[in-house]
Design a protein around this motif. Sequence first.
Motif, PDB file in Angstrom:
ATOM      1  N   MET A   1       7.815  13.784 -15.322  1.00  0.00           N
ATOM      2  CA  MET A   1       8.660  14.117 -16.448  1.00  0.00           C
ATOM      3  C   MET A   1       7.947  15.075 -17.400  1.00  0.00           C
ATOM      4  SD  MET A   1      11.550  13.431 -17.870  1.00  0.00           S
ATOM      5  CE  MET A   1      12.338  13.550 -19.417  1.00  0.00           C
ATOM      6  N   LEU A   2       6.667  14.785 -17.683  1.00  0.00           N
ATOM      7  CA  LEU A   2       5.921  15.624 -18.605  1.00  0.00           C
ATOM      8  C   LEU A   2       5.742  17.041 -18.057  1.00  0.00           C
ATOM      9  CD1 LEU A   2       4.429  15.747 -21.307  1.00  0.00           C
ATOM     10  CD2 LEU A   2       2.380  15.055 -20.097  1.00  0.00           C
ATOM     11  N   GLN A   3       5.539  17.177 -16.762  1.00  0.00           N
ATOM     12  CA  GLN A   3       5.353  18.502 -16.170  1.00  0.00           C
ATOM     13  C   GLN A   3       6.613  19.349 -16.290  1.00  0.00           C
ATOM     14  OE1 GLN A   3       2.553  19.892 -15.103  1.00  0.00           O
ATOM     15  NE2 GLN A   3       1.524  18.024 -15.761  1.00  0.00           N
ATOM     16  N   SER A   4       7.778  18.752 -16.145  1.00  0.00           N
ATOM     17  CA  SER A   4       9.020  19.518 -16.271  1.00  0.00           C
ATOM     18  C   SER A   4       9.257  19.945 -17.722  1.00  0.00           C
ATOM     19  CB  SER A   4      10.205  18.717 -15.740  1.00  0.00           C
ATOM     20  OG  SER A   4      10.365  17.534 -16.479  1.00  0.00           O
ATOM     21  N   VAL A   5       8.888  19.092 -18.658  1.00  0.00           N
ATOM     22  CA  VAL A   5       9.026  19.445 -20.077  1.00  0.00           C
ATOM     23  C   VAL A   5       8.052  20.568 -20.438  1.00  0.00           C
ATOM     24  CG1 VAL A   5       8.731  18.574 -22.428  1.00  0.00           C
ATOM     25  CG2 VAL A   5       9.916  17.193 -20.740  1.00  0.00           C
ATOM     26  N   ILE A   6       6.847  20.518 -19.907  1.00  0.00           N
ATOM     27  CA  ILE A   6       5.867  21.580 -20.167  1.00  0.00           C
ATOM     28  C   ILE A   6       6.353  22.906 -19.594  1.00  0.00           C
ATOM     29  CG2 ILE A   6       3.556  22.379 -19.520  1.00  0.00           C
ATOM     30  CD1 ILE A   6       2.546  19.569 -20.004  1.00  0.00           C
ATOM     31  N   GLN A   7       6.934  22.891 -18.400  1.00  0.00           N
ATOM     32  CA  GLN A   7       7.448  24.125 -17.808  1.00  0.00           C
ATOM     33  C   GLN A   7       8.621  24.672 -18.604  1.00  0.00           C
ATOM     34  OE1 GLN A   7       8.197  23.144 -13.743  1.00  0.00           O
ATOM     35  NE2 GLN A   7       6.039  23.269 -13.174  1.00  0.00           N
ATOM     36  N   LEU A   8       9.502  23.805 -19.064  1.00  0.00           N
ATOM     37  CA  LEU A   8      10.616  24.238 -19.899  1.00  0.00           C
ATOM     38  C   LEU A   8      10.112  24.824 -21.213  1.00  0.00           C
ATOM     39  CD1 LEU A   8      13.698  24.337 -20.354  1.00  0.00           C
ATOM     40  CD2 LEU A   8      13.480  22.087 -21.425  1.00  0.00           C
ATOM     41  N   THR A   9       9.103  24.206 -21.794  1.00  0.00           N
ATOM     42  CA  THR A   9       8.515  24.703 -23.037  1.00  0.00           C
ATOM     43  C   THR A   9       7.879  26.075 -22.839  1.00  0.00           C
ATOM     44  OG1 THR A   9       8.091  22.432 -23.709  1.00  0.00           O
ATOM     45  CG2 THR A   9       6.910  24.140 -24.885  1.00  0.00           C
ATOM     46  N   MET A  10       7.176  26.254 -21.727  1.00  0.00           N
ATOM     47  CA  MET A  10       6.575  27.565 -21.457  1.00  0.00           C
ATOM     48  C   MET A  10       7.653  28.630 -21.279  1.00  0.00           C
ATOM     49  SD  MET A  10       3.112  26.998 -19.203  1.00  0.00           S
ATOM     50  CE  MET A  10       3.891  26.322 -17.772  1.00  0.00           C
ATOM     51  N   PHE A  11       8.762  28.286 -20.644  1.00  0.00           N
ATOM     52  CA  PHE A  11       9.861  29.242 -20.486  1.00  0.00           C
ATOM     53  C   PHE A  11      10.459  29.619 -21.836  1.00  0.00           C
ATOM     54  CE2 PHE A  11      14.445  29.976 -20.068  1.00  0.00           C
ATOM     55  CZ  PHE A  11      14.408  31.150 -19.331  1.00  0.00           C
ATOM     56  N   ILE A  12      10.662  28.641 -22.702  1.00  0.00           N
ATOM     57  CA  ILE A  12      11.259  28.906 -24.016  1.00  0.00           C
ATOM     58  C   ILE A  12      10.312  29.758 -24.865  1.00  0.00           C
ATOM     59  CG2 ILE A  12      11.972  27.804 -26.179  1.00  0.00           C
ATOM     60  CD1 ILE A  12      13.111  25.534 -24.435  1.00  0.00           C
ATOM     61  N   ILE A  13       9.035  29.478 -24.818  1.00  0.00           N
ATOM     62  CA  ILE A  13       8.068  30.282 -25.581  1.00  0.00           C
ATOM     63  C   ILE A  13       7.996  31.699 -25.023  1.00  0.00           C
ATOM     64  CG2 ILE A  13       5.640  30.515 -26.219  1.00  0.00           C
ATOM     65  CD1 ILE A  13       5.507  27.454 -26.279  1.00  0.00           C
ATOM     66  N   ALA A  14       8.064  31.853 -23.695  1.00  0.00           N
ATOM     67  CA  ALA A  14       8.077  33.187 -23.099  1.00  0.00           C
ATOM     68  C   ALA A  14       9.329  33.949 -23.507  1.00  0.00           C
ATOM     69  CB  ALA A  14       7.985  33.081 -21.582  1.00  0.00           C
ATOM     70  N   LEU A  15      10.452  33.271 -23.608  1.00  0.00           N
ATOM     71  CA  LEU A  15      11.679  33.903 -24.089  1.00  0.00           C
ATOM     72  C   LEU A  15      11.528  34.344 -25.541  1.00  0.00           C
ATOM     73  CD1 LEU A  15      14.664  34.596 -23.503  1.00  0.00           C
ATOM     74  CD2 LEU A  15      15.220  32.307 -24.360  1.00  0.00           C
ATOM     75  N   ALA A  16      10.899  33.514 -26.356  1.00  0.00           N
ATOM     76  CA  ALA A  16      10.649  33.888 -27.753  1.00  0.00           C
ATOM     77  C   ALA A  16       9.727  35.099 -27.833  1.00  0.00           C
ATOM     78  CB  ALA A  16      10.051  32.710 -28.514  1.00  0.00           C
ATOM     79  N   LEU A  17       8.727  35.163 -26.950  1.00  0.00           N
ATOM     80  CA  LEU A  17       7.848  36.337 -26.905  1.00  0.00           C
ATOM     81  C   LEU A  17       8.626  37.590 -26.541  1.00  0.00           C
ATOM     82  CD1 LEU A  17       4.550  35.091 -25.279  1.00  0.00           C
ATOM     83  CD2 LEU A  17       4.736  36.435 -27.351  1.00  0.00           C
ATOM     84  N   ALA A  18       9.550  37.484 -25.592  1.00  0.00           N
ATOM     85  CA  ALA A  18      10.362  38.635 -25.201  1.00  0.00           C
ATOM     86  C   ALA A  18      11.253  39.098 -26.352  1.00  0.00           C
ATOM     87  CB  ALA A  18      11.204  38.294 -23.978  1.00  0.00           C
ATOM     88  N   LEU A  19      11.829  38.161 -27.075  1.00  0.00           N
ATOM     89  CA  LEU A  19      12.668  38.538 -28.217  1.00  0.00           C
ATOM     90  C   LEU A  19      11.842  39.165 -29.341  1.00  0.00           C
ATOM     91  CD1 LEU A  19      15.083  35.478 -28.325  1.00  0.00           C
ATOM     92  CD2 LEU A  19      15.609  37.811 -27.606  1.00  0.00           C
ATOM     93  N   ASN A  20      10.616  38.684 -29.529  1.00  0.00           N
ATOM     94  CA  ASN A  20       9.734  39.295 -30.521  1.00  0.00           C
ATOM     95  C   ASN A  20       9.331  40.701 -30.105  1.00  0.00           C
ATOM     96  OD1 ASN A  20       9.593  37.274 -32.478  1.00  0.00           O
ATOM     97  ND2 ASN A  20       8.153  36.141 -31.229  1.00  0.00           N
TER      98      ASN A  20
END
Length: 89
Positions: A1-20
């Motif tokens: 469960m924790l690994q899937s949440v970490i991967q989702l978090t990395m995707f969301i942060i990468a999306l925020a980096l792209a928007l920045n």
Amino acid sequence: MLQSVIQLTMFIIALALALNLWRLCIGPSLPDRILALDTMYINAIALLVVFGMHEQKTLYFEGALLIAVMGFVGTVALSKYLLRGDIIE
């Protein structure tokens, strides 16, 4: 469960980096671009910390600290240049 949440978090942060990055490239004014660059530093720190949790290595946390220091110095220097026209008085 924790690994899937970490991967989702990395995707969301990468999306925020792209928007920045988008804001950095087409920002309407120079202060908007400086703010986007500062936010990119923060997102890069968050991405490194989450990736360090994923890999379970402390080396990434040291890299995040280096990015934090360089980001702070860079933001202060750019803001000082924007206000006064020079960095060193």
